[in-house]
Motif scaffolding. Structure first.
Motif, PDB file in Angstrom:
ATOM      1  N   VAL A   4       0.848  -1.182   0.000  1.00 38.05           N
ATOM      2  CA  VAL A   4       0.000   0.000   0.000  1.00 38.05           C
ATOM      3  C   VAL A   4       0.886   1.235   0.000  1.00 38.05           C
ATOM      4  O   VAL A   4       1.752   1.394   0.875  1.00 38.05           O
ATOM      5  CB  VAL A   4      -0.937   0.022   1.219  1.00 38.05           C
ATOM      6  CG1 VAL A   4      -1.722   1.328   1.271  1.00 38.05           C
ATOM      7  CG2 VAL A   4      -1.896  -1.163   1.175  1.00 38.05           C
ATOM      8  N   PHE A   5       0.660   2.108  -0.990  1.00 32.70           N
ATOM      9  CA  PHE A   5       1.346   3.398  -1.076  1.00 32.70           C
ATOM     10  C   PHE A   5       0.286   4.483  -0.902  1.00 32.70           C
ATOM     11  O   PHE A   5      -0.637   4.588  -1.722  1.00 32.70           O
ATOM     12  CB  PHE A   5       2.029   3.554  -2.436  1.00 32.70           C
ATOM     13  CG  PHE A   5       3.113   2.551  -2.716  1.00 32.70           C
ATOM     14  CD1 PHE A   5       4.449   2.905  -2.612  1.00 32.70           C
ATOM     15  CD2 PHE A   5       2.800   1.249  -3.095  1.00 32.70           C
ATOM     16  CE1 PHE A   5       5.454   1.984  -2.878  1.00 32.70           C
ATOM     17  CE2 PHE A   5       3.789   0.320  -3.354  1.00 32.70           C
ATOM     18  CZ  PHE A   5       5.130   0.685  -3.247  1.00 32.70           C
ATOM     19  N   ASP A   6       0.413   5.283   0.147  1.00 35.39           N
ATOM     20  CA  ASP A   6      -0.649   6.237   0.469  1.00 35.39           C
ATOM     21  C   ASP A   6      -0.056   7.544   0.995  1.00 35.39           C
ATOM     22  O   ASP A   6       0.669   7.557   1.994  1.00 35.39           O
ATOM     23  CB  ASP A   6      -1.589   5.640   1.526  1.00 35.39           C
ATOM     24  CG  ASP A   6      -2.905   6.399   1.654  1.00 35.39           C
ATOM     25  OD1 ASP A   6      -2.937   7.601   1.352  1.00 35.39           O
ATOM     26  OD2 ASP A   6      -3.894   5.785   2.070  1.00 35.39           O
ATOM     27  N   GLY A   7      -0.350   8.637   0.301  1.00 38.93           N
ATOM     28  CA  GLY A   7      -0.025   9.955   0.817  1.00 38.93           C
ATOM     29  C   GLY A   7       1.444  10.284   0.882  1.00 38.93           C
ATOM     30  O   GLY A   7       1.856  11.090   1.736  1.00 38.93           O
ATOM     31  N   ASN A   8       2.268   9.725   0.002  1.00 42.81           N
ATOM     32  CA  ASN A   8       3.662  10.161  -0.092  1.00 42.81           C
ATOM     33  C   ASN A   8       3.704  11.439  -0.927  1.00 42.81           C
ATOM     34  O   ASN A   8       2.907  11.624  -1.852  1.00 42.81           O
ATOM     35  CB  ASN A   8       4.501   9.060  -0.726  1.00 42.81           C
ATOM     36  CG  ASN A   8       4.411   7.759   0.047  1.00 42.81           C
ATOM     37  OD1 ASN A   8       5.008   7.617   1.109  1.00 42.81           O
ATOM     38  ND2 ASN A   8       3.667   6.798  -0.477  1.00 42.81           N
ATOM     39  N   VAL A   9       4.646  12.348  -0.629  1.00 44.29           N
ATOM     40  CA  VAL A   9       4.552  13.692  -1.194  1.00 44.29           C
ATOM     41  C   VAL A   9       5.906  14.176  -1.712  1.00 44.29           C
ATOM     42  O   VAL A   9       6.972  13.682  -1.326  1.00 44.29           O
ATOM     43  CB  VAL A   9       4.031  14.701  -0.151  1.00 44.29           C
ATOM     44  CG1 VAL A   9       2.641  14.311   0.316  1.00 44.29           C
ATOM     45  CG2 VAL A   9       4.980  14.814   1.037  1.00 44.29           C
ATOM     46  N   PHE A  10       5.815  15.190  -2.600  1.00 38.52           N
ATOM     47  CA  PHE A  10       6.987  15.944  -3.056  1.00 38.52           C
ATOM     48  C   PHE A  10       6.966  17.305  -2.390  1.00 38.52           C
ATOM     49  O   PHE A  10       5.935  17.973  -2.354  1.00 38.52           O
ATOM     50  CB  PHE A  10       6.960  16.096  -4.578  1.00 38.52           C
ATOM     51  CG  PHE A  10       7.116  14.798  -5.313  1.00 38.52           C
ATOM     52  CD1 PHE A  10       8.365  14.233  -5.497  1.00 38.52           C
ATOM     53  CD2 PHE A  10       6.010  14.138  -5.803  1.00 38.52           C
ATOM     54  CE1 PHE A  10       8.498  13.019  -6.156  1.00 38.52           C
ATOM     55  CE2 PHE A  10       6.133  12.927  -6.470  1.00 38.52           C
ATOM     56  CZ  PHE A  10       7.389  12.368  -6.642  1.00 38.52           C
ATOM     57  N   GLN A  11       8.120  17.735  -1.894  1.00 41.44           N
ATOM     58  CA  GLN A  11       8.173  18.994  -1.157  1.00 41.44           C
ATOM     59  C   GLN A  11       8.637  20.171  -1.990  1.00 41.44           C
ATOM     60  O   GLN A  11       8.478  21.310  -1.583  1.00 41.44           O
ATOM     61  CB  GLN A  11       9.093  18.846   0.050  1.00 41.44           C
ATOM     62  CG  GLN A  11       8.512  17.992   1.167  1.00 41.44           C
ATOM     63  CD  GLN A  11       9.313  18.087   2.437  1.00 41.44           C
ATOM     64  OE1 GLN A  11      10.532  18.135   2.400  1.00 41.44           O
ATOM     65  NE2 GLN A  11       8.645  18.096   3.575  1.00 41.44           N
ATOM     66  N   SER A  12       9.218  19.935  -3.165  1.00 45.37           N
ATOM     67  CA  SER A  12       9.760  21.031  -3.955  1.00 45.37           C
ATOM     68  C   SER A  12       8.661  21.985  -4.405  1.00 45.37           C
ATOM     69  O   SER A  12       7.584  21.572  -4.807  1.00 45.37           O
ATOM     70  CB  SER A  12      10.486  20.485  -5.183  1.00 45.37           C
ATOM     71  OG  SER A  12      10.883  21.541  -6.032  1.00 45.37           O
ATOM     72  N   SER A  13       8.925  23.285  -4.352  1.00 49.88           N
ATOM     73  CA  SER A  13       7.982  24.280  -4.853  1.00 49.88           C
ATOM     74  C   SER A  13       8.447  24.881  -6.177  1.00 49.88           C
ATOM     75  O   SER A  13       7.876  25.829  -6.676  1.00 49.88           O
ATOM     76  CB  SER A  13       7.793  25.401  -3.831  1.00 49.88           C
ATOM     77  OG  SER A  13       9.029  26.038  -3.582  1.00 49.88           O
ATOM     78  N   PHE A  14       9.521  24.328  -6.757  1.00 51.89           N
ATOM     79  CA  PHE A  14      10.002  24.815  -8.048  1.00 51.89           C
ATOM     80  C   PHE A  14      10.703  23.657  -8.741  1.00 51.89           C
ATOM     81  O   PHE A  14      10.781  22.551  -8.215  1.00 51.89           O
ATOM     82  CB  PHE A  14      10.954  26.003  -7.871  1.00 51.89           C
ATOM     83  CG  PHE A  14      12.163  25.684  -7.029  1.00 51.89           C
ATOM     84  CD1 PHE A  14      13.352  25.288  -7.610  1.00 51.89           C
ATOM     85  CD2 PHE A  14      12.103  25.795  -5.647  1.00 51.89           C
ATOM     86  CE1 PHE A  14      14.455  25.008  -6.819  1.00 51.89           C
ATOM     87  CE2 PHE A  14      13.211  25.523  -4.859  1.00 51.89           C
ATOM     88  CZ  PHE A  14      14.383  25.125  -5.440  1.00 51.89           C
ATOM     89  N   GLY A  15      11.196  23.883  -9.966  1.00 50.92           N
ATOM     90  CA  GLY A  15      11.833  22.810 -10.727  1.00 50.92           C
ATOM     91  C   GLY A  15      10.860  22.159 -11.678  1.00 50.92           C
ATOM     92  O   GLY A  15       9.909  22.780 -12.153  1.00 50.92           O
TER      93      GLY A  15
END
Length: 607
Positions: A211-222
Motif C-alpha cells: 500500500v502506497f498512500d499519501g507520499n509527497v513531493f516537497q519542492s515548490s520549483f523545478g
C-alpha cells in the motif's frame, strides 16, 4: 555466484545445529555487542526498549529479532549515520532482521538501513520512520544486491530523501511484499523521484500486496515530481496487488510532474524495459502534466486487472491521461476499469508510441477530457496503431471537444474496435483527426455507427444507475449484460487477441485473453441466447463489451440465497410485471408469457 550462495547455505545449516541465542539486554548491554559476539547461525534476541546505537551485521549469517515487535523495540540512530548497515559481501540470503523500529538515521544513502553491495537478507515486520538521506533511500537503500532480498510486512513512514524517500533499490534483486509506504517526502529541488519508493538501474523487483498512500513531493520549483507512490527508472518490476492512493506529483502552482501514483520510464535511446502491473488500484492521485494515476514512458507495458478511479492531471490545458498515460514501444491493457478520471485530454487513458497497442476487456465510465478542444474523454490515441476489443465506454465526455469516448489524433494512426459497447458518451462516441482511421465492427453504439454487424439496440446493463439510482455516480453502477442483452454471444470471437504476455499470470502464453473486466471467464455460452456472432475455430462465441454474461448455475434462485423458495417466486412476479430482463426465462428475447411458464418450470425443478 549461485554456487557460492549454496555453499554458504550449507555452512549455515551445519552451524545452526550449534546456534546460540544471545539475549539483549539480559546478557549483552547493547545490540551491537551481541552481534559482535555472534557466529553464523546465532540469534540476537532483543527485549522491548529504546536502543540508542548504530548497528553493523559484520557479514555474519545471523538472526537479529525482537521479542515484542517493532512498536516497543526501537533502535534510534541519533542522526549519526545509517541506523543499521549490512554491507559485507559475505552476508548471504539467510540473514534475518525482524521486529524493530529504525528511526532517526541520517546518511547519504539509506538513513534507516543500508544494504549492499552483494549482501542479502530478509527484513520482516520492521518500521522505518523519521530517517533522512541526502541522496537516496531515506528509509532504506539496497545497492547492488546479488542475492535475493525479501522485505516483508514492513512500514516506511515519514522518511525523507531527494529520491526514493521511503526506499530505494539499485541494481539489485528483491521482493517487497505486504509493506506500507506512507507520508514519505521527496525533497529534491528539481521535484524528486519516487516519494514512496524508487527502483532503478536494471533491478529486477517484485512488489506484491503493498500500500502506497499519501507520499509527497516537497519542492515548490523545478520540474515537478515523478512517481508519487513508486518510481521505476530503467528497471524490470513486477507489481501485483498493490494500492496507490492520495499522491501528488507536481511542483508549485499545480503544474509539471508525471505519474501521480506510479512513474515508469526507460531513457531515450535505450532498449525498452518490460514491466508488469497486475490487480492494482490507483485512486485519488494527481499529476501535473501526464498520468494522474500512472505514467509509463518508452517501456514494454503489460497492465491487467487494474482499477483507476478519480485520478487527474492538474494542468487542464496540456495534461494527458487522467487515469494513465502510456507512451510505449508496445503495450497491452486488459481487464482494467477507468472510472471518474479527468485530464486535459485522454481523461481515462492516453496511449501513444510508434507501436501496436492492445486495449481489451476494459471499462471506461464517467471519465472526462477538460481542455478546450480536448480529445478522448475515455481514450486518446496518439501516433499509434491500436486494437480495441471487448471494451465498454459509458458516460465519458469532452468539454468543447470532438468526441466523448475514443479519439485518434495523429496522422497515419489506425484503430480497429471490435465487440465494443459505447453508450451515453458526449458529445459523440468516436472521432478521428489529422487523417486517423477508426474502424468499428460487431459493436453496440448508441445512435448507430457505420461498420459490420454494429447495432444501436439497448445493451441492457444489469443496473446502469447503481444502488443509489443515480446514473451519474459511476463507481457503483453495474455494466454487466443482463439476460436478453443483444450483446450476448454476438461478438466476433476471431478478434480476441492471444495472451502472448501472460497478462493473467497463469503461465499460458498461447491462450487467448480469457478473462473479462470482472475476472470472469470469456466464451461462456448462454443457452437462452441465439449465437449471432462470429465463432472461433472451436465454435465458441464471445459477448460484446467488457463483461461476459455468466450463466447462472441456478437461474430460479433470483434472490441469491442459495436455494429456491417463495422469496424467489414473489421477486419473479415483481420483475415480470416490470418487464425486467431478469425475468427472461425463455429463448428469443423479450418478456412474455413464455417466460412466466419457463420460470414456473425452473422453480418446480429447483436446483
Amino acid at each position: 555466484m549461485r554456487a557460492h550462495a549454496a555453499l554458504m547455505l550449507l555452512t549455515w545449516t551445519a552451524a545452526s545445529a550449534l546456534a546460540t541465542d544471545r539475549l539483549v539486554p539480559g546478557q549483552y548491554a547493547t545490540i551491537q555487542s551481541a552481534i559482535d559476539a555472534s557466529v553464523d547461525g546465532d540469534a540476537v534476541v532483543v527485549s522491548a526498549g529504546t536502543y540508542n546505537e548504530n548497528l553493523d551485521l559484520l557479514g555474519k549469517l545471523i538472526t537479529v529479532r525482537s521479542v515484542s515487535g517493532a512498536a516497543s523495540t526501537i533502535v534510534d540512530g541519533g542522526a549519526a549515520g545509517s541506523v543499521v548497515r549490512v554491507v559485507s559481501s559475505e552476508t548471504p540470503a539467510g540473514t534475518l532482521v525482524e521486529g524493530f523500529t529504525f528511526r532517526n538515521g541520517n546518511a547519504a544513502q539509506g538513513g534507516g538501513m543500508y544494504v549492499g553491495p552483494s549482501a542479502g537478507l530478509t527484513v520482516r515486520a520492521c518500521v522505518f520512520t523519521q530517517n533522512f538521506a541526502s541522496s537516496q533511500g531515506g528509509g532504506a537503500h539496497f545497492q547492488q544486491v546479488a542475492f535475493d532480498v525479501l522485505v516483508e510486512g514492513c512500514t516506511f513512514d515519514d522518511n525523507e530523501a531527494p529520491a526514493g524517500a521511503g526506499c530505494t533499490i539499485v541494481s539489485s534483486f528483491a521482493t517487497v511484499r505486504g509493506c506500507n509506504f506512507t507520508a514519505n517526502r521527496a525533497n529534491a529541488a528539481g521535484g524528486g523521484v519516487g516519494a514512496g519508493m524508487l527502483i532503478t538501474a536494471s533491478s529486477r523487483v517484485g512488489v506484491e500486496d503493498c500500500v502506497f498512500d499519501g507520499n509527497v513531493f516537497q519542492s515548490s520549483f523545478g520540474n515537478g515530481g515523478r512517481g508519487g507512490g513508486l518510481a521505476v527508472d530503467q528497471a524490470y518490476p513486477t507489481i501485483v496487488g498493490c494500492e496507490f492512493r492520495n499522491h501528488n506529483a507536481f511542483k508549485g502552482g499545480g503544474v509539471g510532474g508525471e505519474g501521480g501514483g506510479v512513474w515508469i520510464s526507460t531513457a531515450p535511446g535505450q532498449p525498452p524495459r518490460a514491466y508488469v502491473l497486475r490487480d492494482c488500484v490507483f485512486e485519488d492521485n494527481v499529476a501535473g502534466t501526464q498520468g494522474g494515476g500512472l505514467a509509463a514512458l518508452r517501456s514494454e507495458s503489460t497492465i491487467s486487472g487494474c482499477r483507476f478511479v478519480n485520478n487527474r492531471t492538474s494542468d487542464t490545458t496540456g495534461g494527458g491521461g487522467g487515469g494513465a498515460y502510456i507512451f510505449a514501444d508496445s503495450a497491452i491493457v486488459t481487464g482494467c476499469e477507468f472510472i471518474d478520471n479527468s485530464g486535459a485530454y485522454g481523461g481515462g487513458l492516453s496511449m501513444g508510441g510508434p507501436a501496436t497497442l492492445t486495449l481489451a476487456n476494459s471499462l471506461f465510465a464517467g471519465n472526462s477530457a477538460v481542455a478546450p478542444f480536448g480529445e478522448g474523454g475515455a481514450v486518446r490515441l496518439h501516433f499509434t496503431s491500436t486494437t480495441i476489443v471487448n471494451t465498454t465506454l459509458v458516460g465519458n465526455t469532452t468539454v468543447n471537444g470532438a468526441d466523448g469516448a475514443i479519439s485518434g489524433s495523429f496522422p497515419g494512426g489506425v484503430a480497429n474496435a471490435y465487440n465494443v459497447v459505447a453508450w451515453g458518451n458526449a458529445p459523440a462516441h468516436f472521432a478521428t483527426q489529422f487523417g486517423n482511421t477508426l474502424n468499428v465492427s460487431h459493436s453496440i453504439v448508441q445512435g448507430g455507427y457505420a461498420g459490420t454487424a454494429n447495432t444501436s439496440a439497448d445493451p441492457l446493463f444489469v443496473d446502469p444507475d447503481g444502488p443509489d439510482d443515480d446514473a451519474g455516480t459511476y463507481a457503483d453502477n453495474d455494466y454487466r449484460l443482463a439476460p436478453g442483452s443483444p450483446g450476448i454471444d454476438s461478438g466476433d470471437s476471431t478478434r480476441v487477441p492471444t495472451d502472448s504476455r501472460d497478462a493473467d499470470g497463469d503461465n499460458d502464453f498461447t491462450e487467448r485473453l480469457s478473462q473479462d473486466a470482472a475476472g470472469g471467464a470469456r466464451f461462456v455460452d448462454d443457452p437462452g441466447a441465439a449465437d449471432t456472432g462470429v465463432p472461433d475455430s472451436s465454435g465458441l462465441h464471445v459477448d460484446r463489451g467488457a463483461f461476459e454474461f455468466q450463466v447462472d448455475a441456478c437461474p430460479p434462485d433470483l434472490t441469491g440465497e442459495g436455494d429456491v423458495n417463495t422469496n424467489d417466486f414473489f421477486l419473479f412476479l415483481s420483475l415480470y410485471q416490470a418487464m425486467d430482463p431478469r425475468s427472461d426465462f425463455s429463448p428469443g428475447g423479450g418478456i412474455n408469457t413464455n417466460d412466466f411458464f419457463g420460470f414456473l418450470s425452473a422453480y418446480q425443478a429447483g436446483c
